[in-house]
Design an enzyme around this catalytic site. Structure first.
Site, PDB file in Angstrom:
ATOM      1  N   LYS A   2       0.863  -1.178   0.000  1.00  0.00           N
ATOM      2  CA  LYS A   2       0.000   0.000   0.000  1.00  0.00           C
ATOM      3  C   LYS A   2       0.906   1.237   0.000  1.00  0.00           C
ATOM      4  O   LYS A   2       1.397   1.665   1.037  1.00  0.00           O
ATOM      5  CB  LYS A   2      -0.901  -0.009   1.248  1.00  0.00           C
ATOM      6  CG  LYS A   2      -2.204   0.799   1.127  1.00  0.00           C
ATOM      7  CD  LYS A   2      -2.016   2.279   0.901  1.00  0.00           C
ATOM      8  CE  LYS A   2      -1.460   2.953   2.152  1.00  0.00           C
ATOM      9  NZ  LYS A   2      -1.254   4.453   1.902  1.00  0.00           N
TER      10      LYS A   2
ATOM     11  N   ALA B   6       2.026   5.357  -0.673  1.00  0.00           N
ATOM     12  CA  ALA B   6       1.421   6.656  -0.399  1.00  0.00           C
ATOM     13  C   ALA B   6       0.607   7.115  -1.603  1.00  0.00           C
ATOM     14  O   ALA B   6       0.966   6.859  -2.751  1.00  0.00           O
ATOM     15  CB  ALA B   6       2.502   7.678  -0.077  1.00  0.00           C
TER      16      ALA B   6
ATOM     17  N   GLU C 208       9.254   1.887  11.038  1.00  0.00           N
ATOM     18  CA  GLU C 208      10.271   2.927  10.948  1.00  0.00           C
ATOM     19  C   GLU C 208       9.517   4.240  10.954  1.00  0.00           C
ATOM     20  O   GLU C 208       8.840   4.586   9.987  1.00  0.00           O
ATOM     21  CB  GLU C 208      11.105   2.741   9.672  1.00  0.00           C
ATOM     22  CG  GLU C 208      12.405   3.532   9.693  1.00  0.00           C
ATOM     23  CD  GLU C 208      12.276   4.838   8.940  1.00  0.00           C
ATOM     24  OE1 GLU C 208      12.192   5.883   9.624  1.00  0.00           O
ATOM     25  OE2 GLU C 208      12.252   4.813   7.717  1.00  0.00           O
TER      26      GLU C 208
ATOM     27  N   CYS D  76      13.437  10.972   7.002  1.00  0.00           N
ATOM     28  CA  CYS D  76      13.421  10.753   8.454  1.00  0.00           C
ATOM     29  C   CYS D  76      14.829  10.796   9.019  1.00  0.00           C
ATOM     30  O   CYS D  76      15.031  11.042  10.211  1.00  0.00           O
ATOM     31  CB  CYS D  76      12.745   9.430   8.775  1.00  0.00           C
ATOM     32  SG  CYS D  76      13.477   8.031   7.912  1.00  0.00           S
TER      33      CYS D  76
ATOM     34  N   GLU E 178       9.905  17.661  13.496  1.00  0.00           N
ATOM     35  CA  GLU E 178      10.557  17.134  12.310  1.00  0.00           C
ATOM     36  C   GLU E 178      10.219  18.048  11.130  1.00  0.00           C
ATOM     37  O   GLU E 178       9.065  18.120  10.705  1.00  0.00           O
ATOM     38  CB  GLU E 178      10.104  15.699  12.038  1.00  0.00           C
ATOM     39  CG  GLU E 178      10.885  15.020  10.937  1.00  0.00           C
ATOM     40  CD  GLU E 178      10.552  13.536  10.802  1.00  0.00           C
ATOM     41  OE1 GLU E 178      11.391  12.797  10.260  1.00  0.00           O
ATOM     42  OE2 GLU E 178       9.455  13.128  11.229  1.00  0.00           O
TER      43      GLU E 178
END
Length: 482
Positions: free
Chosen positions: A181, A183, A257, A291, A387
């Protein structure tokens, strides 16, 4: 081998049971080019019935695929590596068009993503086991590993190829069947990878692709389905928490993650040229949308001013624009919404006392944000604890090493940190950081042969290395009379 590119039509449909098909509801959603907002494709919307069919197809394919010889699985993954290596420009262009990143970043990702197929082609034939006599001498202890089963793989938009291959490759090497799946922003890259695997010889039903809209209810439905035994997710910590709750009822095995807030520390005595170049890579790789991107810059008093001047010059020299122009170093963010989020963080930072040294401007057209350098940032400020996911360098001045270690660890996240300094001093600081990965005097750590993952709320488990395949295996112990 002869490589033939697949027809463009496959890039906009679901892949279930070995067939490309439109969603059963007939709906489609637009895939946009963030550099200009144009629609580059209309991708099929997967209904709950389509998701059920994908899970059923994966379940039906599981017995034969899990029984396939490791060498056969290995050769299929190797062929996928060959196909994608030959077609790296096609893969890179897809990422540029739907993600907005620069051509250099897209080409680097294409190479990195493809390497996971080669790495796990080699790991498929090296799944470990054990045979030993028990201490009491009454039995032989046999330890083996079995495929965990149908695996739901959920990937983000920022690395649409690498995050998919980092999950698909170990799952297939282990003998698991999958439902991918991707984005909603970047389904074309995922579809291309699935097609490459099909051309490499992956049997029908082993890899399935669904793009439900809305996502949440369909994912919850798949996690509730009896055949699904594994969830591998890359995305935000907030969504990860919700998925962990959804996995709890059936105790679905999870690898996650999640978010990061990476500190980058420049110690006294650091090589300034090395620190600036490494910091630039750690921040600006993928336009800061990673990330692993350096998010909090802590620079010692003795080097602060010189570091800021050199970093400012490096950022000001960057050429920004559409990724298909290969001379541009910085492409667009994935959407205008992401651009505006980054702009809002910079506005908040200046309101809290930071100063814009370079950049700080958003484009009028397209999802571009200028490379930005902020000084006078305070530890614990909004931009220091958020972030950023964009091309913004936020610098904190420090004077005490023990204090900066405490500040670096002062986060709910623990994915990665960067340390620049004399080797001994840098290694001493690295061992004190509560993170899953540390880069010492370098700006990039990712490698298919290295275990990727974090501590605290940055995730569970590891991807890559020999640990990566173990995430898709169950350990089984068999006692045999001696």
């Amino acid at each position: 081998m002869t490589i033939t590119a697949p027809p463009a039509a496959v890039f906009r449909d679901l892949h279930i049971g070995g067939e490309w098909r439109p969603g059963s509801g007939g709906g489609r959603f637009p895939v946009l080019d963030p550099s200009d907002g144009s629609t580059i494709a209309e991708f099929a919307i997967a209904t709950e019935e389509d998701c059920d069919a994908a899970v059923a197809a994966a379940a039906a394919a599981l017995p034969a695929w899990s029984a396939t010889a490791p060498r056969v699985r290995s050769e299929i993954l190797r062929r996928a590596w060959e196909i994608l290596t030959a077609e790296s420009d096609v893969l890179a262009e897809l990422m540029v068009r739907e993600n907005g990143k620069s051509w250099a970043d897209a080409k680097a990702e294409a190479g990195y993503a493809t390497e996971f197929f080669r790495w796990f082609a080699e790991e498929a034939v090296r799944i470990p086991g054990d045979w030993r006599l028990s201490p009491a001498g009454d039995k032989r202890i046999v330890v083996t590993h079995r495929p965990i089963g149908v695996s739901l793989l959920i990937t983000p938009w920022n690395f649409p190829a690498a995050m998919a291959t980092r999950k698909l490759a170990p799952a297939l090497a282990a003998g698991c069947t999958t439902v991918l799946k991707p984005a909603r922003e970047t389904p074309l890259t995922a579809a291309y990878l699935v097609d490459a695997l099909q051309r490499a010889g992956v049997p029908d039903g082993v890899v399935n692709l669904v793009t439900p809209v809305p996502t949440g209810p369909a994912v919850a439905r798949m996690l509730a389905a009896e055949p699904v035994r594994k969830l591998s997710f890359t995305g935000s910590t907030e969504v990860g928490r919700e998925l962990l709750k959804a996995c709890a009822d059936r105790i679905v095995n999870t690898s996650m993650e999640l978010g990061g807030n990476a500190p980058l520390i420049v110690l006294p005595g650091a090589d300034l040229d090395q620190a600036v170049e490494g910091a630039f890579l750690a921040k600006m790789r993928n336009g800061g949308s990673a990330c692993t991107s350096a998010n909090r810059f802590y620079v010692h008093d003795s080097l602060h001013d010189a570091f800021v001047e050199r970093m400012a010059a490096r950022l000001e020299a960057m050429r920004t624009g559409p990724g298909l122009d290969r001379g541009n170093e910085l492409g667009a963010l994935v959407s205008v919404g992401e651009r505006d989020k980054v702009a809002g963080l910079v506005d908040t930072a200046t309101a809290e006392g930071a100063a814009v040294r370079v950049g700080g401007t958003a484009s009028e057209h397209g999802a571009f944000y200028a490379p930005t350098l902020l000084t006078g940032v305070a530890h614990g400020s909004t931009i220091n604890t958020t972030e950023i996911f964009g091309p913004v360098t936020a610098v904190v001045r420090f004077s005490d090493v023990d204090e900066v270690v405490a500040q670096a660890n002062d986060s709910e996240y623990g994915l990665i940190a960067y340390v620049f300094g004399e080797e001994r001093a840098a290694m001493q600081v690295a061992t004190r950081l509560d993170v899953g990965m540390v880069a010492v005097n370098r700006g990039v750590v990712s490698d298919p042969a290295a275990p990727f993952g974090g501590t605290k709320q940055s995730g569970l488990g590891r991807e890559g290395a020999d640990e990566g395949i173990l995430e898709f295996l169950e350990t089984q112990y068999i006692a045999v009379t001696a």
